[in-house]
Design a protein around this motif. Structure first.
Motif, PDB file in Angstrom:
ATOM      1  N   VAL A 511      51.207  17.670  36.474  1.00 53.64           N
ATOM      2  CA  VAL A 511      50.844  16.667  37.471  1.00 53.64           C
ATOM      3  C   VAL A 511      50.064  17.268  38.630  1.00 53.64           C
ATOM      4  CG1 VAL A 511      51.747  14.999  39.125  1.00 53.64           C
ATOM      5  CG2 VAL A 511      52.783  15.182  36.859  1.00 53.64           C
ATOM      6  N   CYS A 512      50.510  18.409  39.139  1.00 49.17           N
ATOM      7  CA  CYS A 512      49.906  18.973  40.346  1.00 49.17           C
ATOM      8  C   CYS A 512      48.443  19.357  40.111  1.00 49.17           C
ATOM      9  CB  CYS A 512      50.679  20.198  40.808  1.00 49.17           C
ATOM     10  SG  CYS A 512      52.266  19.802  41.537  1.00 49.17           S
ATOM     11  N   LYS A 513      47.682  19.304  41.174  1.00 46.51           N
ATOM     12  CA  LYS A 513      46.299  19.725  41.101  1.00 46.51           C
ATOM     13  C   LYS A 513      46.232  21.211  40.766  1.00 46.51           C
ATOM     14  CE  LYS A 513      44.431  16.285  44.299  1.00 46.51           C
ATOM     15  NZ  LYS A 513      43.690  16.065  45.567  1.00 46.51           N
ATOM     16  N   ARG A 514      45.285  21.555  39.929  1.00 44.32           N
ATOM     17  CA  ARG A 514      45.132  22.951  39.513  1.00 44.32           C
ATOM     18  C   ARG A 514      43.648  23.301  39.526  1.00 44.32           C
ATOM     19  NH1 ARG A 514      46.727  18.440  36.958  1.00 44.32           N
ATOM     20  NH2 ARG A 514      44.726  17.761  36.201  1.00 44.32           N
ATOM     21  N   HIS A 515      43.376  24.545  39.808  1.00 45.63           N
ATOM     22  CA  HIS A 515      42.001  25.028  39.906  1.00 45.63           C
ATOM     23  C   HIS A 515      41.826  26.250  39.008  1.00 45.63           C
ATOM     24  CE1 HIS A 515      42.262  22.506  43.458  1.00 45.63           C
ATOM     25  NE2 HIS A 515      40.969  22.631  43.665  1.00 45.63           N
ATOM     26  N   ALA A 516      40.596  26.547  38.675  1.00 43.47           N
ATOM     27  CA  ALA A 516      40.268  27.774  37.965  1.00 43.47           C
ATOM     28  C   ALA A 516      39.692  28.758  38.968  1.00 43.47           C
ATOM     29  CB  ALA A 516      39.263  27.507  36.848  1.00 43.47           C
ATOM     30  N   ILE A 517      40.385  29.878  39.154  1.00 43.66           N
ATOM     31  CA  ILE A 517      39.903  30.940  40.025  1.00 43.66           C
ATOM     32  C   ILE A 517      39.342  32.058  39.138  1.00 43.66           C
ATOM     33  CG2 ILE A 517      41.542  30.308  41.821  1.00 43.66           C
ATOM     34  CD1 ILE A 517      43.252  32.660  41.045  1.00 43.66           C
ATOM     35  N   ALA A 518      38.595  32.986  39.722  1.00 45.46           N
ATOM     36  CA  ALA A 518      37.891  33.968  38.888  1.00 45.46           C
ATOM     37  C   ALA A 518      37.790  35.307  39.600  1.00 45.46           C
ATOM     38  CB  ALA A 518      36.498  33.455  38.528  1.00 45.46           C
ATOM     39  N   VAL A 519      37.734  36.371  38.802  1.00 39.19           N
ATOM     40  CA  VAL A 519      37.544  37.716  39.342  1.00 39.19           C
ATOM     41  C   VAL A 519      36.705  38.521  38.364  1.00 39.19           C
ATOM     42  CG1 VAL A 519      39.680  38.631  38.298  1.00 39.19           C
ATOM     43  CG2 VAL A 519      38.704  39.738  40.323  1.00 39.19           C
ATOM     44  N   GLY A 520      35.829  39.356  38.915  1.00 43.70           N
ATOM     45  CA  GLY A 520      35.040  40.267  38.101  1.00 43.70           C
ATOM     46  C   GLY A 520      35.751  41.602  37.944  1.00 43.70           C
ATOM     47  N   ILE A 521      35.645  42.176  36.759  1.00 46.15           N
ATOM     48  CA  ILE A 521      36.261  43.477  36.461  1.00 46.15           C
ATOM     49  C   ILE A 521      35.144  44.477  36.178  1.00 46.15           C
ATOM     50  CG2 ILE A 521      37.793  44.745  34.900  1.00 46.15           C
ATOM     51  CD1 ILE A 521      39.159  42.019  34.316  1.00 46.15           C
ATOM     52  N   ASP A 522      35.076  45.522  36.987  1.00 44.62           N
ATOM     53  CA  ASP A 522      34.078  46.575  36.817  1.00 44.62           C
ATOM     54  C   ASP A 522      34.695  47.663  35.940  1.00 44.62           C
ATOM     55  OD1 ASP A 522      32.195  48.575  36.984  1.00 44.62           O
ATOM     56  OD2 ASP A 522      31.938  48.440  39.159  1.00 44.62           O
ATOM     57  N   LEU A 523      34.121  47.895  34.774  1.00 43.12           N
ATOM     58  CA  LEU A 523      34.677  48.893  33.860  1.00 43.12           C
ATOM     59  C   LEU A 523      34.642  50.294  34.454  1.00 43.12           C
ATOM     60  CD1 LEU A 523      33.196  47.568  30.500  1.00 43.12           C
ATOM     61  CD2 LEU A 523      35.566  47.392  31.301  1.00 43.12           C
ATOM     62  N   SER A 524      33.784  50.516  35.450  1.00 47.66           N
ATOM     63  CA  SER A 524      33.778  51.816  36.126  1.00 47.66           C
ATOM     64  C   SER A 524      35.106  52.067  36.828  1.00 47.66           C
ATOM     65  CB  SER A 524      32.626  51.880  37.138  1.00 47.66           C
ATOM     66  OG  SER A 524      31.378  51.774  36.501  1.00 47.66           O
ATOM     67  N   ASP A 525      35.801  50.998  37.256  1.00 53.66           N
ATOM     68  CA  ASP A 525      37.088  51.158  37.929  1.00 53.66           C
ATOM     69  C   ASP A 525      38.172  51.649  36.972  1.00 53.66           C
ATOM     70  OD1 ASP A 525      36.122  50.376  40.402  1.00 53.66           O
ATOM     71  OD2 ASP A 525      36.566  48.261  40.078  1.00 53.66           O
ATOM     72  N   LEU A 526      37.913  51.581  35.666  1.00 53.60           N
ATOM     73  CA  LEU A 526      38.841  52.124  34.673  1.00 53.60           C
ATOM     74  C   LEU A 526      38.428  53.518  34.225  1.00 53.60           C
ATOM     75  CD1 LEU A 526      39.169  48.906  34.468  1.00 53.60           C
ATOM     76  CD2 LEU A 526      40.061  49.335  32.185  1.00 53.60           C
ATOM     77  N   GLY A 527      37.358  54.036  34.829  1.00 52.20           N
ATOM     78  CA  GLY A 527      36.908  55.382  34.498  1.00 52.20           C
ATOM     79  C   GLY A 527      35.827  55.455  33.445  1.00 52.20           C
ATOM     80  N   TYR A 528      35.350  54.303  32.948  1.00 52.86           N
ATOM     81  CA  TYR A 528      34.299  54.334  31.938  1.00 52.86           C
ATOM     82  C   TYR A 528      32.977  54.797  32.563  1.00 52.86           C
ATOM     83  CZ  TYR A 528      37.290  51.832  28.642  1.00 52.86           C
ATOM     84  OH  TYR A 528      38.317  51.475  27.789  1.00 52.86           O
ATOM     85  N   ALA A 529      32.234  55.567  31.818  1.00 51.95           N
ATOM     86  CA  ALA A 529      30.949  56.064  32.288  1.00 51.95           C
ATOM     87  C   ALA A 529      29.912  54.948  32.246  1.00 51.95           C
ATOM     88  CB  ALA A 529      30.491  57.233  31.424  1.00 51.95           C
ATOM     89  N   GLU A 530      28.893  55.088  33.071  1.00 47.84           N
ATOM     90  CA  GLU A 530      27.789  54.138  33.062  1.00 47.84           C
ATOM     91  C   GLU A 530      27.173  54.096  31.666  1.00 47.84           C
ATOM     92  OE1 GLU A 530      25.449  51.432  35.487  1.00 47.84           O
ATOM     93  OE2 GLU A 530      27.240  52.622  35.924  1.00 47.84           O
TER      94      GLU A 530
END
Length: 563
Positions: A511-530
């Protein structure tokens, strides 16, 4: 230990809270309210009750709006909290009261109290009217909010991108960053905490905080006013930093700027006096008015200048129902490598769930009343209303490969959480490489449920990364309200994909109003190389509170388009 509320007038505390919510509280009143909420449990509870009323009003309206839909629904769910622990409400109230008292009131009391007490230029938007006078009409400036990043404003929701700030109106940015554009082509990045306003189409007033200004050719003469200094652009990039005691630092990155000292406060009607002080490229100066009125050179620090807002998810678009509520994702707009681009859904890299191990709650699927087969396909479509939710988690992020094998003889169902596999590998580039959308209600954390994201296979240099705040939150105008959906509840938590597919469930209309929120994930933050290619990720709720991560869509971004 708190004293009883009898030691202070309950009426007085109520009036102080009402003044705060109405935006009419004085500096002295704010100090008294902050004291009582910080030291008195009964006053804190009274404060919470007022906030609860304000929060519940939208939900009450929502219930009226969907009353006819509830008549046709099967077992009903009035809120997301109904599928969680019966102790959740009291814990949430206690937790929220503490958070509001500690995380909200204390920083705001320090910042707003200082601002109200020390602002020398004053609010032109709040000049008292004589009895019988009509309030001065508010006028939109020619400036506009170009971009916002994690921006939170005191007493109001963030403005929409493209909205025009009201002329001569004070804005108090509690946290995050905003970028303003001006008609002459000038732009200013303001970092919170800050108090600012647009006093003219070529004039930004900064009472507290930091801003970085770019005035390209044609915008010469753009001004920044601080409580003590007037800065006039001469074709520059410069930064201004105003402390709580009006100490002002100006640093010129490029070009030049003219600095004028404002007249004494007892002669405010006078114009700026004296010849300007010309500040050249890579020069910096400080005006410290507590001990002296002379400018003092300081070391130049180019890092003080903010070229733009951080890379992030800016907005998204979706198909809508007849009522205008979002359904299917059509595009997402991101900034990565300081470049803004809108990516149509056809170019996004879809993902599918390959592992699921839930925690001790009972709602694990969001979608229509009737589930598809297989059920897990809810997480692989382009809908913002469907997904595998309330994933399992761990307080500590993974430091080695997640265990994705089951040994029922030992009652071992592997690592709690959820693994996804991308339809094709995602390449690590500048900024966000993956976007996660979460379904969220107003009684959940406004900034999103914090979570860990980890590699599926740990190698040298790789590690988990914890995300505490989404790019688009419940306070972001760009987070769209979702269309009708059901939560499917289980009698016991599924600890595998097989159990998720086979366990009986009950659809409960949300019943309650609900929204879709979003976030970007940078693979560099997990240690992956460019340039590294990543074919999947592992997600866990961080178990920092009683809310769990509810992903409805996880997509990879294609490689950034070439200029």
């Amino acid at each position: 230990m708190s004293s009883p509320l009898d030691s202070v007038s309950k009426d007085e505390v109520s009036k102080l809270i009402e003044a705060l919510l109405d935006g009419k509280i004085s500096d002295e009143q704010f100090g008294r309210l902050d004291h009582w909420i910080s030291t008195n449990a009964d006053a804190r509870q009274l404060y919470f009750d007022y906030l609860q009323i304000h929060q519940d009003l939208p939900n009450l309206l929502a219930r009226q709006e969907v009353a006819t839909r509830r008549n046709r629904a099967k077992p009903k769910l009035s809120s997301r909290s109904a599928i969680r622990s019966p102790r959740r409400k009291s814990r949430w109230r206690t937790k929220t009261a503490a958070i509001l008292a500690m995380a909200l009131l204390v920083p705001i009391a320090l910042f707003i109290g200082i601002y109200l007490g020390n602002s020398s230029s004053g609010s032109k938007a709040e000049v008292a009217n004589a009895p019988g006078d009509k309030p001065a009409p508010e006028m939109a400036s020619g400036a506009f909010f170009t971009n916002l990043a994690h921006a939170r404003f005191f007493g109001e929701l963030p403005p929409q991108i493209g909205a025009a700030p009201t002329l001569n109106r004070d804005y108090v940015l509690i946290q995050g960053m905003v970028e303003l554009g001006f008609p002459n082509g000038a732009s200013a990045v303001i970092e919170g905490p800050a108090a600012f306003r647009v006093d003219a189409n070529d004039l930004l007033a900064l009472d507290i905080g930091r801003c970085s200004v770019h005035a390209p050719p044609g915008a010469e003469g753009f001004r920044v006013e601080t409580p003590e200094i007037s800065i006039v652009d001469r074709g520059t990039r410069f930064s201004v930093d105003v402390s709580q005691n009006s100490e002002t630092d100006i640093q010129v990155l490029e070009g030049a700027a003219d600095l004028y000292r404002k007249p004494p406060r007892d002669n405010a009607s006078a114009s700026v006096t004296g010849a300007p002080l010309r500040l050249q490229e890579k020069e910096a100066i400080r005006f410290a008015f507590i001990n002296q009125r002379e400018a003092v050179p300081v070391p130049f620090d180019q890092t003080r200048y903010q070229y733009g807002l951080p890379d992030r998810v800016i907005s998204y678009e979706a198909t809508t129902s007849a009522e205008g509520r979002a359904k299917l994702l059509t595009s997402v707009t991101v900034q990565r490598g300081q470049k803004i681009e809108t990516i149509p859904v056809e170019k996004l890299i879809n993902s599918k769930v390959t592992w699921f191990h839930a925690s001790n709650y009972i709602g694990y699927l969001a979608g229509d009343e009737k589930l598809p087969s297989p059920r897990v396909s809810l997480a692989a479509d382009r809908s913002l209303q469907t997904g595998v939710i309330n994933i399992g988690g761990s307080r500590q992020p993974l430091t080695s490969d997640p265990i994705m094998a089951i040994d029922e003889s030992r009652d071992d169902f592997g690592t709690p959480g959820m693994a996804v596999q991308f339809d094709r590998p995602v390449r690590n580039g500048p900024g966000a490489d993956v976007v996660l959308f979460e379904i969220q209600l107003f009684m959940n954390p406004l900034e999103g449920d914090s979570f860990h994201v980890s590699p599926l296979r740990f190698e040298a240099g790789l590690h988990s990364h914890t995300i505490h705040a989404f790019d688009l939150t419940m306070e972001s105008p760009e987070s769209l309200q979702l269309d009708d959906l059901y939560f499917h509840t289980f009698a016991e938590p599924p600890r595998s994909l097989e159990q998720l597919e086979s366990f009986p469930n009950t659809p409960l209309f949300q019943v309650c109003k609900r929204h879709a929120i979003a976030v970007g994930i940078d693979l560099s933050d997990l240690g992956y190389a460019e340039g590294a290619l990543v074919d999947g990720l592992f997600f866990q709720d961080d178990l920092g509170d009683e809310d769990f991560l509810d992903p409805v869509l996880i997509v990879g971004l294609p490689e950034a388009s070439q200029p």
